[in-house]
Design a protein around this motif. Structure first.
Motif, PDB file in Angstrom:
ATOM      1  N   GLY A  40     -33.873 -22.945 -44.404  1.00  0.00           N
ATOM      2  CA  GLY A  40     -35.325 -22.792 -44.484  1.00  0.00           C
ATOM      3  C   GLY A  40     -35.917 -22.258 -43.199  1.00  0.00           C
ATOM      4  N   GLY A  42     -39.202 -21.857 -42.350  1.00  0.00           N
ATOM      5  CA  GLY A  42     -40.631 -22.144 -42.146  1.00  0.00           C
ATOM      6  C   GLY A  42     -40.843 -22.626 -40.718  1.00  0.00           C
ATOM      7  N   GLY A  44     -40.601 -25.586 -39.431  1.00  0.00           N
ATOM      8  CA  GLY A  44     -39.551 -26.476 -38.964  1.00  0.00           C
ATOM      9  C   GLY A  44     -38.272 -25.710 -38.653  1.00  0.00           C
ATOM     10  N   GLU A  65     -32.675 -18.164 -45.133  1.00  0.00           N
ATOM     11  CA  GLU A  65     -34.041 -18.116 -45.692  1.00  0.00           C
ATOM     12  C   GLU A  65     -34.106 -16.925 -46.642  1.00  0.00           C
ATOM     13  N   LYS A  67     -36.748 -15.348 -47.949  1.00  0.00           N
ATOM     14  CA  LYS A  67     -37.860 -14.401 -47.794  1.00  0.00           C
ATOM     15  C   LYS A  67     -37.697 -13.597 -46.485  1.00  0.00           C
ATOM     16  N   TYR A  70     -42.387 -14.430 -44.043  1.00  0.00           N
ATOM     17  CA  TYR A  70     -42.885 -15.781 -44.336  1.00  0.00           C
ATOM     18  C   TYR A  70     -44.403 -15.740 -44.159  1.00  0.00           C
ATOM     19  N   CYS A  73     -48.928 -21.124 -44.445  1.00  0.00           N
ATOM     20  CA  CYS A  73     -50.000 -21.900 -45.095  1.00  0.00           C
ATOM     21  C   CYS A  73     -51.151 -22.146 -44.117  1.00  0.00           C
ATOM     22  N   VAL A 109     -29.780 -21.299 -50.233  1.00  0.00           N
ATOM     23  CA  VAL A 109     -28.659 -22.227 -50.368  1.00  0.00           C
ATOM     24  C   VAL A 109     -28.767 -22.864 -51.752  1.00  0.00           C
ATOM     25  N   ARG A 192     -48.456 -32.368 -48.241  1.00  0.00           N
ATOM     26  CA  ARG A 192     -48.529 -31.402 -47.153  1.00  0.00           C
ATOM     27  C   ARG A 192     -49.974 -31.187 -46.720  1.00  0.00           C
ATOM     28  N   ASP A 326     -41.809 -30.945 -43.621  1.00  0.00           N
ATOM     29  CA  ASP A 326     -42.465 -31.644 -44.729  1.00  0.00           C
ATOM     30  C   ASP A 326     -41.492 -32.432 -45.610  1.00  0.00           C
ATOM     31  N   SER A 336     -47.436 -31.605 -41.369  1.00  0.00           N
ATOM     32  CA  SER A 336     -48.167 -30.413 -40.937  1.00  0.00           C
ATOM     33  C   SER A 336     -47.208 -29.457 -40.254  1.00  0.00           C
ATOM     34  N   ALA A 337     -47.658 -28.213 -40.070  1.00  0.00           N
ATOM     35  CA  ALA A 337     -46.830 -27.228 -39.372  1.00  0.00           C
ATOM     36  C   ALA A 337     -46.661 -27.634 -37.911  1.00  0.00           C
ATOM     37  N   PHE A 338     -47.728 -28.157 -37.321  1.00  0.00           N
ATOM     38  CA  PHE A 338     -47.654 -28.590 -35.926  1.00  0.00           C
ATOM     39  C   PHE A 338     -46.614 -29.701 -35.796  1.00  0.00           C
TER      40      PHE A 338
END
Ligand SMILES: Cc1cc2nc3c(=O)[nH]c(=O)nc-3n(C[C@H](O)[C@H](O)[C@H](O)COP(=O)(O)OP(=O)(O)OC[C@H]3O[C@@H](n4cnc5c(N)ncnc54)[C@H](O)[C@@H]3O)c2cc1C
Length: 432
Positions: A40, A42, A44, A65, A67, A70, A73, A109, A192, A326, A336-338
Motif C-alpha cells: 500500500g 498511501g 502510511g 501499490e 495505482k 495516488y 483524501c 497483493v 477514517r 487506518d 488520519s493521514a497525519f
C-alpha cells in the motif's frame, strides 16, 4: 560508512526526540542485507518505505501499490467548494524511487504466505520478505444498511476514497435542482478522518450558498457528538445560519433513532421511528474496517481492525508483520493521514532496529488535523501520544488541544493558511 543524508536525518530524528543517539550509533554498526515489503502506497506505506531507506539504505524496500498515481483524501473535501481539482491532489512514486531507492511494484497483493514469508501478486509473481509492513487503508461494511450495497456507491457516492467517487459526488451536487436536499450519513466511530464529514458539509454548504441558495444539507449522524463540534457549529452559525429556522445545515444525532433502511429507487432513508429523508444528493459514508488484504491475512479482530503492539506496529496475530495507518488500531490516535505518517516513522525505526538486532526506541506519535469551515476559516485539533506505564498509547496531557473558540480575530484566517501549508508539507514528507 554512514551517508551524509542519513547522518543528517539521524541527527534530526534524535533532536526531535524520535530516537536516541545511542540507538543511532547502534544502527550504523550492523548492515545485514534484509528485504522489507510494504503493501500500500498511501500516507502510511509511502512514509514507511521512505524512512526505512533514510535510516538504513542497506535494507531493500519494495513498495507494492496498484495505482500509478495516488489521490489524497486530505484536501479532497476542498473540491466541493471549488478550491482545488483532483489533479492538484495527485501524487506519484517517482521521488521514492529516484531519491530514496525504494523499488515500487505496480501491482496488488492478492495473498500473503506467512509461513514462507512471501506475498503473491495479482500477476502471479511472488516476493519474499524478512519483514512485511501492511498499510492497505480501509474497506467498507457494505451490508450494514438494508437496501444499500457496493454497486449503489455509484449512485450514492461515499467519496471516502478520493478519486472517481469524489468527482461523482461533485458532479451530482452541481447537477442538483434548485432547492434540493443533500443528505450525508456519518457512521459510528471508528472511521477514517473523524472531522471529515463535517468539513465536507461545510465545503458543500459554501458551494450551495453561492450556486443553489435555497438548497439544504442534512447530516444524519450515528454519534451524539463529533470532532471539533463547537468550532464547526460556531462557524456554521456565522456563515450558514446554523441553529436558525433558515439554516443551510442541519445536524441530527440518530443514536436512539438509527437509520434502518434505504429505498434506493427514491433515494429515501428511513429511521427506526419512521422519519423519512428523501435526498436529491445522497452521500452515504458506510461503516469501515481494515482493507481486504489485512482481513484475508487474519490480522483483524472482531472489530474489523488490526491490533498491534504500538511500539513496533507488530501484529498481535502474526510474526514479522507490522501494520500502520487506518487499517491498524492505534486508538486513541485517530485515523488520519497525519497519524499514518507518524505511525510509519515509529514503525520504520522499529523495523530498522529489529533488523539490526537493536532494542526498540521509545515511541511518540503526533496527530494534527485541520479542517476548513470556509476557504478562509480554518480550525484544528492536535495531539501528542506516548506509551503509558501500562504500555498503552495515551495522550500526553496538555500537549495538544483544539483551536480556541473565541481566539484572536484573524485566527480562523491564519488557521486556513496553516491548513493549506500543513497539507503541502505532509504530502511532501510522505511522497517527496
Ligand atoms: C474526505 C477525507 C478527508 C480527509 N482529510 C484529512 C486531513 O485533512 N488530514 C489528515 O491527516 N487525514 C485526512 N483524511 C484521512 C486520510 O485520508 C487517511 O487517514 C489516510 O489516507 C490513511 O493512510 P493509509 O496509508 O492508512 O491508507 P490509504 O491512504 O488509503 O492508502 C492505502 C493504499 O493501499 C493500497 N492497497 C490496498 N490494498 C492493497 C493490496 N492488496 N495491494 C497493494 N496495495 C494495496 C491502496 O491502493 C491505497 O493506495 C481524510 C480522509 C477523507 C476520506
Amino acid at each position: 560508512m554512514i551517508s551524509q543524508s542519513r547522518r543528517q536525518f539521524l541527527k534530526w530524528a534524535a533532536a526531535s526526540g524520535l530516537i536516541s543517539l545511542s540507538a543511532c550509533s547502534g544502527l550504523s554498526k550492523t548492515a545485514a542485507p534484509a528485504q522489507v515489503v510494504v503493501i500500500g502506497g498511501g500516507f502510511g506505506g509511502a512514509t514507511v518505505a521512505k524512512y526505512i531507506r533514510l535510516l538504513d539504505n542497506s535494507i531493500k524496500v519494495i513498495l507494492i501499490e496498484p495505482k500509478a498515481k495516488y489521490i489524497t483524501c486530505p484536501a479532497s473535501n476542498w473540491l466541493f467548494a471549488g478550491m482545488v481539482g483532483l489533479q492538484d491532489l495527485s501524487v506519484d512514486y517517482q521521488a521514492l524511487t529516484s531519491q530514496y531507492g525504494v523499488q515500487v511494484v505496480s501491482s496488488s497483493v492478492t495473498s500473503v504466505d506467512t509461513t514462507r514469508r512471501r506475498v503473491l501478486l495479482a500477476d502471479q509473481q511472488s516476493i519474499t520478505y524478512d519483514r512485511l509492513i501492511m498499510a492497505p487503508g480501509i474497506d467498507f461494511h457494505w451490508d450494514r444498511l438494508p437496501g444499500y450495497n457496493q454497486e449503489l456507491a455509484d449512485k450514492f457516492p461515499h467519496a471516502w476514497q478520493a478519486g472517481r467517487q469524489t468527482r461523482l459526488l461533485q458532479q451530482q451536487l452541481q447537477a442538483m435542482p434548485a432547492g434540493g436536499l443533500v443528505v450525508i450519513t456519518v457512521p459510528a466511530d471508528p472511521y477514517r478522518c473523524p472531522p471529515g464529514p463535517y468539513e465536507r458539509a461545510s465545503m458543500i454548504a459554501c458551494w450551495l450558498k453561492q450556486h443553489n441558495p435555497r438548497a439544504k444539507l442534512i447530516i444524519l449522524d450515528a454519534k451524539t457528538s463529533f470532532s471539533k463540534q463547537k468550532l464547526f457549529e460556531a462557524g456554521w452559525a456565522k456563515y450558514f445560519g446554523y441553529g436558525s429556522a433558515n439554516s443551510l445545515i442541519e445536524w441530527h444525532a440518530l443514536t436512539d433513532n438509527p437509520i434502518i433502511g434505504l429505498d434506493a429507487k427514491t433515494a429515501t432513508l428511513e429511521t427506526y421511528f419512521g422519519d423519512k429523508f428523501q435526498a436529491q444528493v445522497l452521500n452515504i459514508i458506510p461503516p469501515q474496517q481494515a482493507g481486504l488484504i489485512a482481513r484475508q491475512t487474519e490480522l483483524t479482530d472482531a472489530g474489523g481492525w488490526c491490533p498491534v503492539a504500538p511500539q513496533s506496529g507488530l501484529s498481535t496475530f502474526q510474526d514479522n508483520i507490522h501494520i500502520i495507518g487506518d487499517a491498524a488500531n492505534y486508538a486513541p490516535i485517530p485515523k488520519s493521514a497525519f497519524a499514518a505518517n507518524s505511525e510509519a516513522k515509529v514503525c520504520a525505526l522499529a523495523v530498522v532496529s529489529l533488523l539490526n538486532q537493536q532494542p526498540l526506541p521509545e515511541a511518540q506519535w503526533l496527530n494534527t488535523c485541520y479542517s476548513l469551515v470556509t476557504p478562509e476559516h480554518g480550525i484544528s485539533v492536535a495531539g501528542v501520544y506516548q506509551l503509558s506505564t501500562e504500555r498503552k498509547i495515551a495522550a500526553v496531557p496538555s500537549a495538544g488541544g483544539v483551536s480556541a473558540l473565541n481566539g484572536i480575530s484573524n485566527q480562523p484566517q491564519l488557521e486556513a493558511n496553516y491548513a493549506k501549508s500543513v497539507y503541502r508539507s505532509l504530502v511532501a514528507d510522505s511522497f517527496a
